[in-house]
Design a protein around this motif. Structure first.
Motif, short mmCIF file in Angstrom:
data_model
loop_
_atom_site.label_atom_id
_atom_site.label_comp_id
_atom_site.label_asym_id
_atom_site.label_seq_id
_atom_site.Cartn_x
_atom_site.Cartn_y
_atom_site.Cartn_z
N MET A 193 50.99 30.75 31.18
CA MET A 193 50.57 31.90 31.95
C MET A 193 49.04 31.91 32.03
O MET A 193 48.35 31.93 31.03
CB MET A 193 51.06 33.16 31.25
N PRO A 194 48.47 31.86 33.28
CA PRO A 194 47.02 31.84 33.42
C PRO A 194 46.40 33.20 33.10
O PRO A 194 47.03 34.25 33.29
CB PRO A 194 46.81 31.49 34.89
N GLN A 195 45.16 33.14 32.63
CA GLN A 195 44.46 34.38 32.33
C GLN A 195 44.02 35.06 33.63
O GLN A 195 43.66 34.40 34.60
CB GLN A 195 43.23 34.11 31.46
N GLU A 196 44.00 36.38 33.59
CA GLU A 196 43.58 37.14 34.76
C GLU A 196 42.23 37.79 34.45
O GLU A 196 42.01 38.33 33.35
CB GLU A 196 44.61 38.22 35.11
N PHE A 197 41.32 37.72 35.41
CA PHE A 197 39.98 38.29 35.27
C PHE A 197 39.79 39.38 36.29
O PHE A 197 40.50 39.46 37.29
CB PHE A 197 38.92 37.19 35.45
N GLN A 198 38.80 40.21 36.03
CA GLN A 198 38.48 41.31 36.95
C GLN A 198 36.97 41.41 37.13
O GLN A 198 36.21 41.02 36.25
CB GLN A 198 39.05 42.63 36.43
N VAL A 199 36.57 41.94 38.26
CA VAL A 199 35.15 42.15 38.56
C VAL A 199 34.84 43.62 38.34
O VAL A 199 35.48 44.50 38.94
CB VAL A 199 34.82 41.73 40.01
N LEU A 200 33.86 43.88 37.47
CA LEU A 200 33.45 45.25 37.14
C LEU A 200 31.96 45.42 37.43
O LEU A 200 31.22 44.44 37.52
CB LEU A 200 33.72 45.53 35.66
N ARG A 201 31.54 46.66 37.51
CA ARG A 201 30.12 46.97 37.74
C ARG A 201 29.64 47.92 36.66
O ARG A 201 30.26 48.96 36.40
CB ARG A 201 29.93 47.61 39.11
N CYS A 202 28.51 47.59 36.06
CA CYS A 202 27.92 48.42 35.02
C CYS A 202 27.26 49.64 35.66
O CYS A 202 26.57 49.53 36.67
CB CYS A 202 26.89 47.62 34.23
N PHE A 203 27.43 50.80 35.04
CA PHE A 203 26.83 52.02 35.61
C PHE A 203 25.34 52.09 35.32
O PHE A 203 24.60 52.72 36.07
CB PHE A 203 27.52 53.27 35.03
N LYS A 204 24.87 51.42 34.27
CA LYS A 204 23.47 51.52 33.88
C LYS A 204 22.59 50.50 34.60
O LYS A 204 21.62 50.87 35.26
CB LYS A 204 23.34 51.34 32.36
N CYS A 205 22.93 49.23 34.49
CA CYS A 205 22.10 48.20 35.13
C CYS A 205 22.61 47.82 36.52
O CYS A 205 21.94 47.08 37.24
CB CYS A 205 22.01 46.95 34.25
N GLU A 206 23.77 48.33 36.90
CA GLU A 206 24.36 48.17 38.23
C GLU A 206 24.63 46.73 38.62
O GLU A 206 24.67 46.39 39.80
CB GLU A 206 23.48 48.85 39.29
N THR A 207 24.83 45.84 37.64
CA THR A 207 25.17 44.47 37.95
C THR A 207 26.68 44.29 37.91
O THR A 207 27.37 44.94 37.13
CB THR A 207 24.53 43.48 36.96
N PHE A 208 27.17 43.41 38.76
CA PHE A 208 28.58 43.07 38.76
C PHE A 208 28.79 41.95 37.76
O PHE A 208 27.94 41.06 37.62
CB PHE A 208 29.02 42.62 40.16
N GLN A 209 29.95 41.95 37.06
CA GLN A 209 30.25 40.90 36.10
C GLN A 209 31.74 40.70 35.96
O GLN A 209 32.53 41.57 36.33
CB GLN A 209 29.60 41.21 34.76
N VAL A 210 32.09 39.55 35.43
CA VAL A 210 33.49 39.16 35.25
C VAL A 210 33.91 39.52 33.84
O VAL A 210 33.18 39.31 32.88
CB VAL A 210 33.67 37.65 35.49
N SER A 211 35.12 40.07 33.73
CA SER A 211 35.67 40.41 32.43
C SER A 211 37.15 40.09 32.42
O SER A 211 37.82 40.19 33.45
CB SER A 211 35.46 41.91 32.15
N GLN A 212 37.65 39.68 31.25
CA GLN A 212 39.08 39.43 31.14
C GLN A 212 39.84 40.76 31.20
O GLN A 212 39.34 41.77 30.72
CB GLN A 212 39.41 38.76 29.81
N VAL A 213 41.01 40.73 31.79
CA VAL A 213 41.85 41.92 31.84
C VAL A 213 42.44 42.15 30.45
O VAL A 213 43.02 41.24 29.85
CB VAL A 213 42.98 41.76 32.88
N LYS A 214 42.25 43.35 29.93
CA LYS A 214 42.74 43.72 28.60
C LYS A 214 43.53 45.01 28.70
O LYS A 214 43.46 45.73 29.70
CB LYS A 214 41.56 43.90 27.64
#
Length: 130
Positions: A1-22
């Motif tokens: 089963m492949p891992q699933e990732f998601q794209v999130l945005r930080c409220f403080k520095c406003e950068t988008f980043q990849v995070s594993q789905v947990k």
């Protein structure tokens, strides 16, 4: 089963980043180390897909930031020019008079019609003298 990732945005520095789905909705920003909850997921998929999305979103964010800075600089230049213009009343008159006479934008580039009026006045005075 492949891992699933998601794209999130930080409220403080406003950068988008990849995070594993947990299972947990909390995550920590990799740049500013701010702990926060997941408010919005911008994309989901494999790691490679999410990295491309993050690169595009951060690039667009950077372009918008530079456009805003340029706009602010332009506004500051316009405000400083307006302040210089309003400091001296004679400058206001020289700027407004040609526009009011001709009613166009080209008035600043045309020679002033004052010379023609003076010539006409002088001719009338010479005609009345004899």
């Amino acid at each position: 089963m492949p891992q699933e990732f998601q794209v999130l945005r930080c409220f403080k520095c406003e950068t988008f980043q990849v995070s594993q789905v947990k299972k947990a909705t909390k995550w920590v920003c990799k740049i500013c180390q701010e702990k926060q909850s997941t408010k919005q997921v911008y994309s989901r998929g494999s790691g490679a897909e999410c990295r491309k999305v993050v690169q595009e979103l951060n690039w667009k964010r950077m372009e918008l930031g530079t456009a805003r800075e340029e706009l602010l600089l332009d506004q500051e230049v316009v405000e400083s020019v307006q302040e210089e213009t309003f400091d001296d009343n004679s400058e206001i008159k020289t700027i407004e008079d040609p526009v009011q006479r001709t009613g166009g934008r080209w008035a600043a580039f045309l020679p002033p019609p004052v010379e023609k009026r003076e010539v006409v006045v002088e001719n009338r005075e010479t005609d009345q003298q004899p």
